[in-house]
Design a protein around this motif. Structure first.
Motif, mmCIF file in Angstrom:
data_model
loop_
_atom_site.group_PDB
_atom_site.id
_atom_site.type_symbol
_atom_site.label_atom_id
_atom_site.label_comp_id
_atom_site.label_asym_id
_atom_site.label_seq_id
_atom_site.Cartn_x
_atom_site.Cartn_y
_atom_site.Cartn_z
ATOM 1 N N LEU A 1 52.710 69.234 84.394
ATOM 2 C CA LEU A 1 52.078 69.412 85.697
ATOM 3 C C LEU A 1 50.668 68.848 85.650
ATOM 4 C CD1 LEU A 1 53.043 73.168 86.286
ATOM 5 C CD2 LEU A 1 54.256 71.154 87.131
ATOM 6 N N ALA A 2 50.135 68.494 86.814
ATOM 7 C CA ALA A 2 48.722 68.109 86.919
ATOM 8 C C ALA A 2 47.918 69.385 87.140
ATOM 9 C CB ALA A 2 48.517 67.136 88.067
ATOM 10 N N ALA A 3 47.100 69.748 86.164
ATOM 11 C CA ALA A 3 46.342 71.001 86.217
ATOM 12 C C ALA A 3 44.854 70.698 86.358
ATOM 13 C CB ALA A 3 46.600 71.820 84.956
ATOM 14 N N PRO A 4 44.251 70.930 87.527
ATOM 15 C CA PRO A 4 42.808 70.713 87.673
ATOM 16 C C PRO A 4 42.023 71.905 87.131
ATOM 17 C CG PRO A 4 43.765 71.362 89.774
ATOM 18 C CD PRO A 4 44.893 71.284 88.803
ATOM 19 N N ILE A 5 40.971 71.619 86.392
ATOM 20 C CA ILE A 5 40.072 72.672 85.912
ATOM 21 C C ILE A 5 38.637 72.240 86.200
ATOM 22 C CG2 ILE A 5 41.664 73.347 84.074
ATOM 23 C CD1 ILE A 5 39.698 71.970 82.088
ATOM 24 N N ARG A 6 37.732 73.200 86.151
ATOM 25 C CA ARG A 6 36.314 72.868 86.300
ATOM 26 C C ARG A 6 35.603 73.232 85.007
ATOM 27 N NH1 ARG A 6 33.320 70.909 90.122
ATOM 28 N NH2 ARG A 6 35.013 71.094 91.644
ATOM 29 N N VAL A 7 35.167 72.206 84.302
ATOM 30 C CA VAL A 7 34.443 72.391 83.042
ATOM 31 C C VAL A 7 33.005 72.760 83.369
ATOM 32 C CG1 VAL A 7 33.699 71.276 80.907
ATOM 33 C CG2 VAL A 7 35.960 70.769 81.866
ATOM 34 N N THR A 8 32.530 73.845 82.784
ATOM 35 C CA THR A 8 31.197 74.345 83.121
ATOM 36 C C THR A 8 30.101 73.351 82.759
ATOM 37 O OG1 THR A 8 31.987 76.605 82.764
ATOM 38 C CG2 THR A 8 29.596 76.272 82.808
ATOM 39 N N ASP A 9 30.211 72.739 81.600
ATOM 40 C CA ASP A 9 29.188 71.796 81.135
ATOM 41 C C ASP A 9 29.530 70.395 81.648
ATOM 42 O OD1 ASP A 9 27.354 70.221 79.843
ATOM 43 O OD2 ASP A 9 27.722 71.050 77.838
ATOM 44 N N ALA A 10 28.895 70.004 82.742
ATOM 45 C CA ALA A 10 29.193 68.696 83.342
ATOM 46 C C ALA A 10 28.830 67.553 82.395
ATOM 47 C CB ALA A 10 28.444 68.544 84.661
ATOM 48 N N ALA A 11 27.772 67.733 81.594
ATOM 49 C CA ALA A 11 27.367 66.681 80.665
ATOM 50 C C ALA A 11 28.461 66.428 79.631
ATOM 51 C CB ALA A 11 26.053 67.054 79.988
ATOM 52 N N ALA A 12 29.116 67.483 79.183
ATOM 53 C CA ALA A 12 30.215 67.310 78.234
ATOM 54 C C ALA A 12 31.382 66.591 78.894
ATOM 55 C CB ALA A 12 30.668 68.667 77.698
ATOM 56 N N ALA A 13 31.641 66.915 80.158
ATOM 57 C CA ALA A 13 32.751 66.265 80.867
ATOM 58 C C ALA A 13 32.508 64.774 81.044
ATOM 59 C CB ALA A 13 32.957 66.939 82.216
ATOM 60 N N ARG A 14 31.247 64.354 81.111
ATOM 61 C CA ARG A 14 30.955 62.927 81.261
ATOM 62 C C ARG A 14 31.378 62.119 80.038
ATOM 63 N NH1 ARG A 14 25.749 64.873 83.285
ATOM 64 N NH2 ARG A 14 25.849 64.947 85.564
ATOM 65 N N LEU A 15 31.620 62.791 78.925
ATOM 66 C CA LEU A 15 32.069 62.101 77.721
ATOM 67 C C LEU A 15 33.547 61.745 77.786
ATOM 68 C CD1 LEU A 15 30.356 64.387 75.039
ATOM 69 C CD2 LEU A 15 29.490 62.222 75.951
ATOM 70 N N LEU A 16 34.268 62.347 78.727
ATOM 71 C CA LEU A 16 35.710 62.189 78.782
ATOM 72 C C LEU A 16 36.121 60.905 79.483
ATOM 73 C CD1 LEU A 16 36.753 65.838 79.721
ATOM 74 C CD2 LEU A 16 36.832 64.760 77.452
ATOM 75 N N ARG A 17 37.290 60.408 79.083
ATOM 76 C CA ARG A 17 37.937 59.288 79.745
ATOM 77 C C ARG A 17 39.418 59.635 79.873
ATOM 78 N NH1 ARG A 17 33.455 58.632 80.353
ATOM 79 N NH2 ARG A 17 32.127 56.804 80.033
ATOM 80 N N PRO A 18 40.088 59.128 80.912
ATOM 81 C CA PRO A 18 41.534 59.360 80.998
ATOM 82 C C PRO A 18 42.229 58.939 79.702
ATOM 83 C CG PRO A 18 40.735 58.440 83.047
ATOM 84 C CD PRO A 18 39.574 58.369 82.082
ATOM 85 N N GLY A 19 43.142 59.790 79.254
ATOM 86 C CA GLY A 19 43.836 59.548 77.996
ATOM 87 C C GLY A 19 43.278 60.353 76.843
ATOM 88 N N ASP A 20 42.055 60.893 76.972
ATOM 89 C CA ASP A 20 41.500 61.733 75.921
ATOM 90 C C ASP A 20 42.323 63.018 75.785
ATOM 91 O OD1 ASP A 20 39.475 59.962 75.349
ATOM 92 O OD2 ASP A 20 37.922 61.050 76.443
ATOM 93 N N VAL A 21 42.417 63.509 74.557
ATOM 94 C CA VAL A 21 43.125 64.755 74.275
ATOM 95 C C VAL A 21 42.089 65.820 73.932
ATOM 96 C CG1 VAL A 21 44.821 65.888 72.789
ATOM 97 C CG2 VAL A 21 45.163 63.511 73.480
ATOM 98 N N ILE A 22 42.185 66.963 74.603
ATOM 99 C CA ILE A 22 41.163 67.999 74.447
ATOM 100 C C ILE A 22 41.807 69.369 74.266
ATOM 101 C CG2 ILE A 22 39.537 66.692 75.872
ATOM 102 C CD1 ILE A 22 40.063 68.716 78.134
ATOM 103 N N ASP A 23 40.986 70.310 73.776
ATOM 104 C CA ASP A 23 41.286 71.742 73.841
ATOM 105 C C ASP A 23 40.366 72.350 74.885
ATOM 106 O OD1 ASP A 23 43.052 71.363 71.749
ATOM 107 O OD2 ASP A 23 41.677 72.145 70.218
ATOM 108 N N VAL A 24 40.864 73.349 75.593
ATOM 109 C CA VAL A 24 40.070 74.035 76.609
ATOM 110 C C VAL A 24 39.810 75.457 76.129
ATOM 111 C CG1 VAL A 24 39.907 74.749 79.017
ATOM 112 C CG2 VAL A 24 41.112 72.638 78.420
ATOM 113 N N ILE A 25 38.541 75.839 76.134
ATOM 114 C CA ILE A 25 38.110 77.141 75.630
ATOM 115 C C ILE A 25 37.520 77.943 76.781
ATOM 116 C CG2 ILE A 25 36.563 78.327 74.023
ATOM 117 C CD1 ILE A 25 36.677 75.688 72.349
ATOM 118 N N ALA A 26 37.971 79.187 76.905
ATOM 119 C CA ALA A 26 37.435 80.089 77.922
ATOM 120 C C ALA A 26 36.434 81.031 77.266
ATOM 121 C CB ALA A 26 38.557 80.889 78.570
ATOM 122 N N SER A 27 35.252 81.123 77.867
ATOM 123 C CA SER A 27 34.208 82.018 77.368
ATOM 124 C C SER A 27 33.899 83.051 78.430
ATOM 125 C CB SER A 27 32.936 81.237 77.025
ATOM 126 O OG SER A 27 33.205 80.237 76.068
#
Length: 223
Positions: A115-141
């Motif tokens: 499925l296409a799952a939209p999320i909002r990453v709190t740290d926008a600066a970290a999200a700017r490092l991403l590109r389509p195709g990157d593989v990530i882990d998502v951590i909830a704090s």
């Protein structure tokens, strides 16, 4: 004998002229075929350099390409465009295919049952490092509000930090529809990131997104 020879020569000459005329006609026909324009097909291409995000009709323009140059899944004039989301940036003149648009074809390209799952990453600066195709882990704090306002009875809050989705792939980093730059969607409230996730991962991400701050870790390239 001489008369017969002369008749044979005249017959040969007439036939030689006929053969020459036929060969000249064939040569002319071949030249005509060579210079005839190749069949073309109308497709939709980027009217200018485009950022990822929602499209307006003016973002795409019809262009004609030779049949053999048309990519599979290319959008054709008349296709619904307004409101659809371009998953990745596109250069002016680039034909747009179904795999460049956020939708079933794009998600299916990452594997069955996702499925296409939209999320909002709190740290926008970290999200700017991403590109389509990157593989990530998502951590909830745990958000600060948890300390002051415990969850409702029966709710199961996440611990202070927990990984809620592992090895999920980034498929789009859309910008806001009204923004002029991709950074406009990455504000102090976070950055929108669309992931290819299993149904179970999508459920956990949605639950975490309502009660926690989401951060990411990026997998290295192990190819």
């Amino acid at each position: 004998m001489r008369a017969a020879h002369l008749r044979a020569v005249r017959l040969f000459n007439r036939r030689r002229r006929l053969v020459a005329v036929v060969l000249a006609a064939l040569a002319t026909a071949c030249v005509g075929l060579a210079v005839r324009p190749a069949p073309t097909v109308a497709v939709l291409a980027a009217a200018r350099d485009l950022h990822a995000g929602p499209l307006a009709p003016s973002d795409l323009a019809a262009v004609r390409l030779p049949e053999e140059a048309v990519p599979d899944g290319a959008l054709r004039p008349g296709a619904r465009v307004a409101g659809r989301v371009l998953a990745t940036p596109a250069r002016r003149g680039e034909p747009i295919t179904d795999l460049r648009m956020l939708g079933p074809a794009l998600v299916d390209a990452y594997g069955p049952g996702l499925l296409a799952a939209p999320i909002r990453v709190t740290d926008a600066a970290a999200a700017r490092l991403l590109r389509p195709g990157d593989v990530i882990d998502v951590i909830a704090s745990a958000s600060p509000s948890w300390d002051d306002a415990p969850p409702a009875a029966g709710a199961a809050p996440y611990p202070r930090a927990a990984t809620v989705a592992q090895a999920v792939t980034v498929i789009a980093l859309p910008r806001a529809a009204s923004s002029d730059s991709p950074e406009a969607a990455m504000t102090e409230s976070g950055a929108l990131v669309v992931l290819a996730a299993t149904p179970d991962q999508a459920t956990r991400l949605a639950q975490a997104g309502t009660t926690a701050q989401l951060s990411i870790t990026i997998h290295g390239n192990h190819n």
